[in-house]
Design an enzyme around this catalytic site. Sequence first.
Site, PDB file in Angstrom:
ATOM      1  N   LYS A 172       0.872  -1.169   0.000  1.00  0.00           N
ATOM      2  CA  LYS A 172       0.000   0.000   0.000  1.00  0.00           C
ATOM      3  C   LYS A 172       0.913   1.224   0.000  1.00  0.00           C
ATOM      4  O   LYS A 172       1.361   1.689   1.032  1.00  0.00           O
ATOM      5  CB  LYS A 172      -0.910   0.010   1.232  1.00  0.00           C
ATOM      6  CG  LYS A 172      -2.224   0.792   1.065  1.00  0.00           C
ATOM      7  CD  LYS A 172      -2.081   2.252   0.702  1.00  0.00           C
ATOM      8  CE  LYS A 172      -1.620   3.095   1.866  1.00  0.00           C
ATOM      9  NZ  LYS A 172      -1.525   4.561   1.487  1.00  0.00           N
ATOM     10  N   SER A 225       5.030   8.713   9.862  1.00  0.00           N
ATOM     11  CA  SER A 225       5.134   9.581  11.033  1.00  0.00           C
ATOM     12  C   SER A 225       4.882   8.799  12.313  1.00  0.00           C
ATOM     13  O   SER A 225       4.244   7.733  12.299  1.00  0.00           O
ATOM     14  CB  SER A 225       4.126  10.728  10.922  1.00  0.00           C
ATOM     15  OG  SER A 225       2.797  10.235  11.050  1.00  0.00           O
ATOM     16  N   CYS A 280      13.613  10.734   6.708  1.00  0.00           N
ATOM     17  CA  CYS A 280      13.607  10.433   8.136  1.00  0.00           C
ATOM     18  C   CYS A 280      15.023  10.396   8.696  1.00  0.00           C
ATOM     19  O   CYS A 280      15.214  10.406   9.912  1.00  0.00           O
ATOM     20  CB  CYS A 280      12.885   9.122   8.407  1.00  0.00           C
ATOM     21  SG  CYS A 280      13.722   7.660   7.782  1.00  0.00           S
ATOM     22  N   GLU A 386       9.396  17.244  14.587  1.00  0.00           N
ATOM     23  CA  GLU A 386       9.811  16.812  13.251  1.00  0.00           C
ATOM     24  C   GLU A 386       9.194  17.743  12.213  1.00  0.00           C
ATOM     25  O   GLU A 386       7.977  17.791  12.061  1.00  0.00           O
ATOM     26  CB  GLU A 386       9.390  15.374  12.988  1.00  0.00           C
ATOM     27  CG  GLU A 386       9.885  14.871  11.636  1.00  0.00           C
ATOM     28  CD  GLU A 386       9.502  13.421  11.364  1.00  0.00           C
ATOM     29  OE1 GLU A 386      10.307  12.708  10.727  1.00  0.00           O
ATOM     30  OE2 GLU A 386       8.404  13.010  11.770  1.00  0.00           O
TER      31      GLU A 386
END
Length: 501
Positions: A172, A225, A280, A386
């Site tokens: 996905k 996230s 990331c 972040e």
Amino acid sequence: MKNITHWINGAPAEGSGRTSEIFNPATGEVSGRVHLASVAEVDAAVAAAAAAYPAWRDASLVKRSQVLFRFRELMYANRDELARLISAEHGKVHSDALGEVARGLEVVEFACGIPHLLKGGFSEGVSTRVDSYSIRQPLGVVAGITPFNFPAMVPMWMFPIAIAAGNAFILKPSEKDPSASLLMAALWREAGLPDGVFNVVQGDKVAVDRLLEHPDVRAVSFVGSTPIARYVYETGTSHGKRVQALGGAKNHMLVLPDADLDLVADAAVSAGFGSAGERCMAISVVLAVDPVGDELVDKIVSRVSELTIGPGDDPASQMGPLVTEVHRDKVASYLDLGVSEGAKLVVDGRQTPVLGGGAAAETPGFWLGPTVLDHVPAGSRVHQEEIFGPVLAIVRVSSYEEGLELINGGEFGNGTAVFTNDGGAARRFQNEVEVGMIGINVPIPVPMAFYSFGGWKASLFGDTHVHGTEGVHFYTRGKVVTSRWLDPSHGGVNLGFPTNK
């Protein structure tokens, strides 16, 4: 206009009606539509995978590795087209997209060694005429839910190992840049992978939730996230699934006074602004230990001023746009926030010129240039949250100890780096820092494919990292077999409790 479908049982599959727009981030224009899976379409993909699984599980390790080798060659031959698709939908420059494909192919190459990676152990004569041995077997139908920032590499962290180990896989991908998934699916078919072993369901939360709840999905890998990683982990495990969910990051670079500041500045700019900071593993905070801060900031600013931002398909571009307008606006909001918190805005990315346009803030598309905030207060939102964009925060610290305390006190524990010429300090840092991946004079410590990728604290939910040996273990489960082959001299019936002799 592109029409992006699902891929189920070896062929494209139209959706049931819901769609979402795909944008060209360099222009802001709609470039296509992607179908969003309903529960029925997810169920069809799971059914196809479940039907294909038994035969693929029983295929020999040699057969599986041959398919992996062919897939690797096809991916390599089509790497430019794959990079073009990534650039067109994500926005990163072509060279960066090629680098993404190359790093993903390292995991494919690792998975080609599956006959060695699945070797078990054997102990002869654990008791009289009794042997024991261990084997690892696939789980069944497994799924990967992947983010927008690496539409080829992150899926390749997952599906090569899962498929090589004998599982059937459902991907996905992000609905923001889905085209790469279909090219990879077509290459799997060309490589000889049986229909149904690799499937793609495009979609949003509807598809995610169904994969997390479906009783035939045995394991789920996720990268995204931290809030969503926590949700995926809690939902998946509550439905009895094995889950590895990699979350967010706030990666710090600790610069000690003896470091080579030219090397540091090069590393900070490269790691902070590559892929527009949408990594990331991007360095988003530089902890400058007194007295190097002023000189280091000058060197960083001079390098930033020489960067060229522009469309991903322009060879002169070094950094492209952000992926969506909403994300660009969120990242840009941190500039004013940082100033309100007491930081000094020394490079304002909203004013950066764009190739073929004007200032970033005035050019059509999702533009924000490299931004540098100096004297960011420790503990501020700009320091701790972040941002996931081209914003580099400089935090001044008085000592190694203060810098270490800030890193260890943060919510995340994904990656970090220390720059120093002192081997003792570097060794102390790698021992004391509470982070999963560490660079020593290396700004982005992404492990090679034969090691495993993953952080600590809120950067990982679950106890298994991706790819490498831990990836093999995640997509397999162990059995221990104890066997005895009787000979004519066996002792007959004995109703006593079995004991070793």
